[in-house]
Design an enzyme around this catalytic site. Structure first.
Site, short mmCIF file in Angstrom:
data_model
loop_
_atom_site.label_atom_id
_atom_site.label_comp_id
_atom_site.label_asym_id
_atom_site.label_seq_id
_atom_site.Cartn_x
_atom_site.Cartn_y
_atom_site.Cartn_z
N ASP A 1 50.34 35.35 44.03
CA ASP A 1 49.45 34.71 45.42
C ASP A 1 50.26 34.19 45.70
O ASP A 1 49.71 32.94 45.31
CB ASP A 1 48.17 35.13 45.49
CG ASP A 1 47.82 36.00 45.87
OD1 ASP A 1 48.13 36.98 46.58
OD2 ASP A 1 46.36 36.83 45.57
N GLU B 1 43.69 46.46 51.78
CA GLU B 1 42.56 46.22 51.79
C GLU B 1 41.41 46.04 52.95
O GLU B 1 41.86 46.29 53.53
CB GLU B 1 42.12 44.70 51.10
CG GLU B 1 40.87 44.54 50.54
CD GLU B 1 40.73 42.83 49.94
OE1 GLU B 1 41.82 41.78 49.92
OE2 GLU B 1 39.46 42.39 49.69
N ASP C 1 45.25 35.00 44.20
CA ASP C 1 44.00 33.80 44.40
C ASP C 1 42.38 33.58 44.72
O ASP C 1 41.70 33.24 44.63
CB ASP C 1 44.07 33.77 45.71
CG ASP C 1 44.28 34.28 47.25
OD1 ASP C 1 43.89 35.63 46.99
OD2 ASP C 1 44.15 33.90 48.45
O1 KIV Z 1 43.19 37.98 45.00
C1 KIV Z 1 43.43 38.87 44.87
O2 KIV Z 1 43.26 39.53 43.80
C2 KIV Z 1 44.47 40.48 45.57
C3 KIV Z 1 43.59 41.44 45.07
C4 KIV Z 1 42.02 41.41 45.22
C5 KIV Z 1 44.50 42.61 45.99
O3 KIV Z 1 44.80 39.49 46.05
#
Ligand code: KIV
Length: 246
Positions: free
Chosen positions: A63, A162, A24
């Site tokens: 996501d 993260e 996301d």
């Molecule tokens: O939204 C995203 O790109 C992520 C990564 C940075 C792990 O969740």
């Protein structure tokens, strides 16, 4: 793992990555939003389908955007199944810890593979007050490890860690059975993820945990400058680009 949001980028990354994440983060990278809170299910579905069309080898993970899974396990199931149906992706990812473990259990026991995401969870920016590294106090470090264990026990098949102090990522990686994927975490995680546009050097400024493996911003600017000059001095289009009667 790298993020991918479009079909061509997916095609280029696919031979080299085990997983492509339709993150996301596309809210900021593609749409120029200030954070990921405003990202919609429709955006994730459209970009997820594009990435699946460009990948042949890598597993594509999509996501779940903020607001699409937190209310109840049932809400999460409706939206996660919609994402899998509309994109053809292999799995969904969602952010959170202990509180969401019952949701992960609900999804995984009903046929939806879930990648968890613990530590710095950008969708919670309005609570966290920013994107600073997590786990600086012993209490918070303990809580992040508990989140990871709860998500793994609930059936997550992999876990993004993260923005945490390195010792936390190492402890989680040693403690849980599923693979960990670090971003701003530790080289001792089982895998790594970065936002592709960050590591390709599209942006001037990147967070500390990013290494630029390319210089895409400069390449794009140089190509566009050359094109604009060619158009203005009429050297483009040249004989090779024109159609003549045969
Ligand atoms: O939204 C995203 O790109 C992520 C990564 C940075 C792990 O969740």
């Amino acid at each position: 793992m790298l993020t991918a949001y479009t079909v061509r980028m997916a095609q280029l990354m696919d031979p080299h990555c085990d997983m492509l994440l339709v993150g996301d983060s596309l809210g900021q990278v593609i749409y120029g939003l200030p954070h990921t809170v405003a990202v919609t299910l429709e955006m994730m579905a459209a970009h997820g389908a594009a990435v699946v069309r460009g990948s042949y080898h890598a597993a594509v993970i999509v996501d779940m955007p903020f607001g699409s899974y937190e209310a109840s396990p049932e809400q999460a199931f409706v939206n996660a199944s919609r994402l899998l149906k509309e994109t053809g992706a292999a799995a969904v990812k969602l952010e959170g810890g202990k509180v969401l473990a019952p949701t992960v259990e609900f999804l995984t026991s009903r046929g939806i593979p879930v990648m968890a995401h613990v530590g710095l969870t950008p969708q919670a920016v309005n609570i966290l007050g920013g994107y600073g590294v997590r786990g600086k106090s012993d209490e918070e470090a303990k809580s992040i490890v508990e989140d990871a264990v709860a998500m793994a026990d609930a059936g997550a098949f992999a876990m993004v860690i993260e923005g945490v102090l390195e010792h936390i990522a190492i402890e989680i990686t040693q403690k849980i059975a599923c693979p960990t994927i670090g971003i701003g975490a530790s080289a001792q995680c089982d895998g790594q993820v970065l936002v592709a546009e960050d590591m390709l050097g599209l942006f001037d400024r990147v967070p500390k945990f990013v290494k630029k493996f390319g210089n895409m911003g400069v390449s794009v600017e140089n190509a566009v400058r050359e094109y604009a000059t060619g158009v203005r001095d009429r050297s483009f289009p040249g004989p090779d680009q024109l159609y003549e009667p045969v």
